[in-house]
Motif scaffolding. Structure first.
Motif, PDB file in Angstrom:
ATOM      1  N   ASP A 148       0.835  -1.197   0.000  1.00 23.07           N
ATOM      2  CA  ASP A 148       0.000   0.000   0.000  1.00 23.07           C
ATOM      3  C   ASP A 148       0.881   1.262   0.000  1.00 23.07           C
ATOM      4  N   HIS A 149       1.963   1.230   0.750  1.00 22.63           N
ATOM      5  CA  HIS A 149       2.874   2.381   0.757  1.00 22.63           C
ATOM      6  C   HIS A 149       3.544   2.548  -0.617  1.00 22.63           C
ATOM      7  N   ILE A 150       3.879   1.456  -1.271  1.00 17.65           N
ATOM      8  CA  ILE A 150       4.480   1.558  -2.609  1.00 17.65           C
ATOM      9  C   ILE A 150       3.491   2.221  -3.582  1.00 17.65           C
ATOM     10  N   ARG A 151       2.229   1.809  -3.490  1.00 15.44           N
ATOM     11  CA  ARG A 151       1.190   2.430  -4.324  1.00 15.44           C
ATOM     12  C   ARG A 151       1.109   3.934  -4.056  1.00 15.44           C
ATOM     13  N   ARG A 152       1.095   4.284  -2.761  1.00 15.78           N
ATOM     14  CA  ARG A 152       1.031   5.694  -2.377  1.00 15.78           C
ATOM     15  C   ARG A 152       2.187   6.494  -2.971  1.00 15.78           C
ATOM     16  N   LEU A 153       3.397   5.969  -2.756  1.00  8.56           N
ATOM     17  CA  LEU A 153       4.597   6.685  -3.217  1.00  8.56           C
ATOM     18  C   LEU A 153       4.601   6.826  -4.728  1.00  8.56           C
ATOM     19  N   SER A 154       4.035   5.848  -5.416  1.00  4.66           N
ATOM     20  CA  SER A 154       4.099   5.838  -6.877  1.00  4.66           C
ATOM     21  C   SER A 154       2.975   6.620  -7.535  1.00  4.66           C
ATOM     22  N   GLY A 202      23.737   6.023   6.850  1.00  2.31           N
ATOM     23  CA  GLY A 202      23.478   7.465   6.768  1.00  2.31           C
ATOM     24  C   GLY A 202      22.249   7.812   5.945  1.00  2.31           C
ATOM     25  N   LYS A 203      21.312   6.825   5.840  1.00  3.43           N
ATOM     26  CA  LYS A 203      20.125   7.071   5.018  1.00  3.43           C
ATOM     27  C   LYS A 203      18.866   7.218   5.874  1.00  3.43           C
ATOM     28  N   PRO A 204      18.049   8.226   5.572  1.00  4.50           N
ATOM     29  CA  PRO A 204      16.789   8.410   6.303  1.00  4.50           C
ATOM     30  C   PRO A 204      15.906   7.167   6.164  1.00  4.50           C
ATOM     31  N   VAL A 205      15.215   6.843   7.244  1.00  5.63           N
ATOM     32  CA  VAL A 205      14.421   5.618   7.252  1.00  5.63           C
ATOM     33  C   VAL A 205      13.059   5.862   7.911  1.00  5.63           C
ATOM     34  N   PHE A 206      12.038   5.423   7.230  1.00  8.54           N
ATOM     35  CA  PHE A 206      10.677   5.460   7.777  1.00  8.54           C
ATOM     36  C   PHE A 206      10.365   4.037   8.216  1.00  8.54           C
ATOM     37  N   CYS A 207      10.076   3.848   9.517  1.00 11.89           N
ATOM     38  CA  CYS A 207       9.836   2.493  10.030  1.00 11.89           C
ATOM     39  C   CYS A 207       8.431   2.364  10.584  1.00 11.89           C
ATOM     40  N   GLU A 208       7.682   1.418  10.058  1.00  8.44           N
ATOM     41  CA  GLU A 208       6.359   1.134  10.616  1.00  8.44           C
ATOM     42  C   GLU A 208       6.513   0.712  12.079  1.00  8.44           C
ATOM     43  N   LYS A 209       5.481   0.897  12.866  1.00  3.56           N
ATOM     44  CA  LYS A 209       5.527   0.456  14.253  1.00  3.56           C
ATOM     45  C   LYS A 209       5.524  -1.068  14.302  1.00  3.56           C
ATOM     46  N   GLN A 248      11.982   8.208  11.138  1.00  2.67           N
ATOM     47  CA  GLN A 248      10.583   8.575  11.406  1.00  2.67           C
ATOM     48  C   GLN A 248       9.813   7.292  11.656  1.00  2.67           C
ATOM     49  N   VAL A 249       9.081   7.258  12.783  1.00  2.00           N
ATOM     50  CA  VAL A 249       8.303   6.076  13.125  1.00  2.00           C
ATOM     51  C   VAL A 249       6.896   6.223  12.542  1.00  2.00           C
ATOM     52  N   GLY A 250       6.334   5.114  12.100  1.00  2.00           N
ATOM     53  CA  GLY A 250       5.040   5.137  11.424  1.00  2.00           C
ATOM     54  C   GLY A 250       3.833   5.256  12.337  1.00  2.00           C
ATOM     55  N   PHE A 251       3.883   6.196  13.260  1.00  2.00           N
ATOM     56  CA  PHE A 251       2.675   6.546  14.012  1.00  2.00           C
ATOM     57  C   PHE A 251       1.933   7.586  13.187  1.00  2.00           C
ATOM     58  N   MET A 252       0.756   7.219  12.682  1.00  3.47           N
ATOM     59  CA  MET A 252       0.094   8.110  11.727  1.00  3.47           C
ATOM     60  C   MET A 252      -0.887   9.073  12.376  1.00  3.47           C
ATOM     61  N   ARG A 253      -1.290   8.794  13.624  1.00  2.00           N
ATOM     62  CA  ARG A 253      -2.346   9.644  14.186  1.00  2.00           C
ATOM     63  C   ARG A 253      -1.963  11.128  14.316  1.00  2.00           C
ATOM     64  N   PRO A 254      -0.720  11.447  14.630  1.00  3.50           N
ATOM     65  CA  PRO A 254      -0.400  12.881  14.674  1.00  3.50           C
ATOM     66  C   PRO A 254      -0.585  13.563  13.324  1.00  3.50           C
ATOM     67  N   ILE A 272      -7.115   6.636   6.960  1.00  2.69           N
ATOM     68  CA  ILE A 272      -6.588   6.393   5.621  1.00  2.69           C
ATOM     69  C   ILE A 272      -5.894   7.618   5.031  1.00  2.69           C
ATOM     70  N   ASP A 273      -6.454   8.795   5.271  1.00  4.70           N
ATOM     71  CA  ASP A 273      -5.817  10.000   4.749  1.00  4.70           C
ATOM     72  C   ASP A 273      -4.499  10.276   5.474  1.00  4.70           C
ATOM     73  N   ALA A 274      -4.426   9.887   6.751  1.00  6.34           N
ATOM     74  CA  ALA A 274      -3.225  10.181   7.547  1.00  6.34           C
ATOM     75  C   ALA A 274      -2.005   9.435   7.022  1.00  6.34           C
ATOM     76  N   TYR A 275      -2.219   8.273   6.415  1.00  2.81           N
ATOM     77  CA  TYR A 275      -1.076   7.547   5.844  1.00  2.81           C
ATOM     78  C   TYR A 275      -0.450   8.364   4.718  1.00  2.81           C
ATOM     79  N   ASP A 276      -1.286   8.950   3.881  1.00  2.00           N
ATOM     80  CA  ASP A 276      -0.770   9.821   2.824  1.00  2.00           C
ATOM     81  C   ASP A 276       0.030  10.978   3.428  1.00  2.00           C
TER      82      ASP A 276
END
Lengths: 336, 336, 336, 336
Positions: free
Chosen positions: D16-22, D90-97, D122-128, D277-281
């Motif tokens: 789903d994240h790949i779809r979003r990014l693409s 040295g690469k930025p990383v987004f990690c799901e919880k 960045q941790v994948g807490f989407m609620r904020p 769902i919008d928060a993931y975007d």
């Protein structure tokens, strides 16, 4: 001091008013009853366990020495004669709607009351006694939303019987709006138009349902009332007043909020009798107090007449398809 | 048939009940009044224009031959003695809360009533007569939301006086929840815990405000009640029942919906007296009917006792910071 | 694959669309811009930090080899010519409303597009892309409320400038309802009537405000739209669809619920730009996808034409006071 | 400028994240993917039609020259190693919880990031990133409701599988509240208590359901969170913040209001995936922008660590029945 009341008409609503006067309200008792069906009248007295005399005719009941005030809850076409008789006897009278079946009949009652020199008639329009409408009027009168410009209303029933025809949408249903809206915004109607949307498949041959009634007032306020009496989902009364500074809306009836089965919901009433049930108590208590204090304050014969005049124009507009004028004579000083 | 009532205590609430009995309810009249301040008692009689004798003492009023039932609305610490005297006189008595200022006092009343052999006492807990709580109970009892598992409640006041201390959050405020929640879910409390959040800057030195009271019931239901008596914004009573199948919530009081100044809003009451105003009428009418029918059905002395026992445990938990047991003896068959 | 877009008109809305295409949406970039004010066009490019060429004329931009699709966000009267030029160049074009300033102009675009043999035009009506309207349409299409019979709508602005005259209530404001309601209930208008309530004191000499527009559709649905552009309290869009089995209402925008100062409230937006802000993203993303997929699906030139025809009838009805027919030719098969 | 991203883990959420990014977000493309199931990784690339290389291991993907940032959406226990590797590269990383499955693991990441000298995680807490929570925080931060004193929250699921045990109510469910509430009121937890109401009949042997978690913060705020994962009626997230001057409540998701079948209702979502769902975007767009701007602003490794420490205490409190301390070291200046 207890007010002695005589009740003419012991059908469903008459019986309910007798119960109210006897067991729920303060300051009155029912001492006399009459019905065209004498046996039914006797049964009501027995079943409710009250001490009331059964009279052979409404006229005799009105004239009975111990009857101080009269309730007319008989068949509509009989109302005018009983009210006129009560006025002639100098006795205060509470009359269920309609005050009379024609505007002319209402006018005769108005004239008789004026001739009698004091207010003796209260019409059974209960909505001005409803807590919700009163709260709405308080907001309007406070000036909080500014001058009213438009009213959007709806009067919806889940369904009606085959006996209910197109014209009754005015005389049986809209009549309540015709009374309460005048009171709510302190105004008079000057014209009426009726448009007929596509009919619901749930109506029957004699009834065009829904209808939209468009009213214009002396102050230029525009009112639309959707009358939809086979709406299926509930008995639902809506009234939104759009003013210069904001909008006020009639409260929904109080209901438990539920979260269940993927819905967040509150209940909608299905039975019209439940919608204004408290208002019936309040209107009758006001009548008792008005009689006792010597000053009736509820809906007057003039209000009954004004609603009837407007209703006639709406009925005409249903047929003509045109914008019909509503010509109400100016209000006699007697009713100020 | 009209019930003759004597009222002990003519302060604000006493006076209001006298008005109710005289001018709003059916089937009763006030024939006797008493107050520790005799002049005030006389004034109330005069101002309301009722025909009632002023008695020099509550005891004399209770014993008066024409007094058929007693209302106790005097200062709290005097309640127990008057209620016991009424029981001794065999006269039904409606007692404002508290039934007695200690659980032991309540227990003495319970014992006396049982000894008298019939229910004579109704405690002035009005919430079970509130339309909203009754609608909520109807939903729960219908099984629609399944077995209750949790209750989330709040009891909020805009502000309290300097005389209101931490303990009164239980005895004056929570006491209403302690009574109505037992009735609502037909259960008994087994433990209480109190936690103190950060205090509002609007409280005073003698009051920790807000508080959260955590209750556990015999069936395992967990209840949290936020008691917040300087919440500023309104008098606000919330009650949400979480069941196995869904959630039911106490209705908000009916209010006109406004669109104005960039807000869509309804009103929140500021004065506690308005919140359950209709329920006072209903509870007293129920008392009159109960006495007349020979069968009281409102909150019993046992309910007053149960609320007092729970309140004592809550007060202890405020001080101890621990989970305190609530040990209510089993209910005497007399109260089933 | 990234779509190269040229934007004609870099005023407020043009600039906002350029930002969207560059930093918020997927699959497109702005490679060319033009504005009648060339300096402003250059400033936008600089300020947003995009790599786009500034063209001296819209026509040149349309013809530029690397421009694959065109956005027209210039002054309304210039739209028709640019859209026709884009069609002539065989390039897909997204045109902000109005498609053209007359129904005839819209019709010329329709004819040109049909002659071109494929859909090239999307009109900037964003409401069909709004989550709320889409949810409402889903409910209607599901049959849950049965066949629509009536729509009660409102389009309210807090205030408008002195430049806004009576006719603009149709061409600038109602035009959104004229488009979205056809789509919502899949129907066409057959007549229009306009009534003028008492005017608000907040309007000015050139504007009769509020107005109520009454529409009838081919299927007999009756629509009333209150247009009130000096309503003071907020930008508020209401749409209620009354069907044979129930009623569905457009969601209110999401808002934090507050209990404060004796009110329970949610916010109402004051600025129209915030109301459908997400829908602008969605409509442009749909345009990008439509162009990329070779199949535009958003509001077509025919929709722009249909709205213009209805708008003309409403403008006429404002002046005539009569019920005016709305005569839309039958839809070319091309648009099915 | 387009950011090249590598994605480790192509299960449901990775895909789903790949779809979003693409196809939904701006400024990034997926150039590399890896999954422990190589065939699944290849299928995702093919099905989505993107141009991305499939790597044999996460480590190789992280080290690939054209990968500028990494998304970790693999199995939870593998997260820590991949995140540490990304930091090492040295690469930025987004990690799901979860960031790591133990607090110690999270701490190792924190230490590595501090040693690296700049924020890379960045941790994948989407609620904020949810519009509702953000609106709620705006109200709180505005001071409109005064200082927060209490939070009443609920996290409800319609049902969970047999694999979901009592402890997962903390680690899988409450973990979202543990993160978002700290952020919402800018505070840290100091103690936790868990109470178990009567269990719902819809739970299974390995799960005590519902639970109530009571948290205390450094500033003295008291938080109660009902965790009820077999609530049947919907996926329902509630958050009410009681402040000194008023109360603010998380908006309900937008929904069409229906009047039908004697109910006035809006919908409640049943599937957790739809709720935010919008928060993931928004969270991923923020990650792209953060990396591009050289400054990550979303939930940090410290936030992941703080949530894990609190979660451990809650798990302990589930077993001990006691009030357990939550001891979070003071926040390194690095994270201010």
């Amino acid at each position: 001091m207890t007010l002695n009341i005589g009740v003419i008409g012991t059908g469903a609503i008459g019986r309910d008013h007798i119960r109210r006067l006897s067991f729920a309200l303060s300051g009155a008792r029912v001492v006399a009853v009459n019905d065209i069906n004498a046996e039914q009248a006797r049964d009501v007295v027995t079943q409710l366990g009250i001490e009331a005399e059964v009279y052979a005719s409404g006229q005799e009941l009105i004239e009975a020495g111990n009857v101080q005030a009269v309730l007319v809850t008989s068949w509509g076409p009989s109302h005018e004669a009983f009210v006129l008789a009560a006025i002639a006897a100098g006795k205060p009278v509470f009359c269920e709607k309609p005050l009379a079946v024609t505007a002319e009949g209402c006018r005769r009652i108005v004239d008789a009351e004026i001739a009698a020199g004091r207010r003796l008639v209260q019409v059974g329009f209960m909505r001005p006694f409803d807590q919700g409408y009163r709260a709405l009027k308080t907001v309007i009168d406070s000036g909080e939303i500014g001058a009213p410009l438009m009213l959007h209303c709806a009067h919806r029933n889940p369904h009606v019987s085959e006996a209910y025809g197109t014209g009754m949408a005015i005389t049986d249903t809209l009549i309540h709006e015709l009374d309460v809206l005048r009171w709510l915004i302190d105004d008079d109607y000057v014209s009426a138009q009726v448009v007929f949307p596509r009919a619901t498949r749930h109506t029957h041959a004699q009834l065009r349902d829904p209808q939209i009634v468009l009213l214009e007032t002396a102050k230029g306020v525009r009112i639309d009332v959707e009358v939809f009496v086979n709406c299926k989902y509930g008995y639902d009364i809506q009234c939104e007043v759009v003013g210069e500074e904001g909008i006020a809306r009639l409260p929904e009836p109080s209901s438990v909020q539920l979260r269940s089965a993927a819905r967040l919901s509150t209940g909608i009433l299905m039975d019209w009798k439940d919608r204004f049930i408290d208002a019936y108590d309040v209107e009758l208590q006001a009548f008792i107090k008005g009689v006792t204090d010597g000053q009736l304050t509820g809906p007057s014969a003039w209000n009954g007449y004004a609603a009837a005049v407007a209703g006639d124009a709406c009925n005409l507009a249903q047929v003509s398809g045109r914008i019909e004028p509503i010509e109400l004579p100016s209000r006699p000083a007697f009713y100020n």
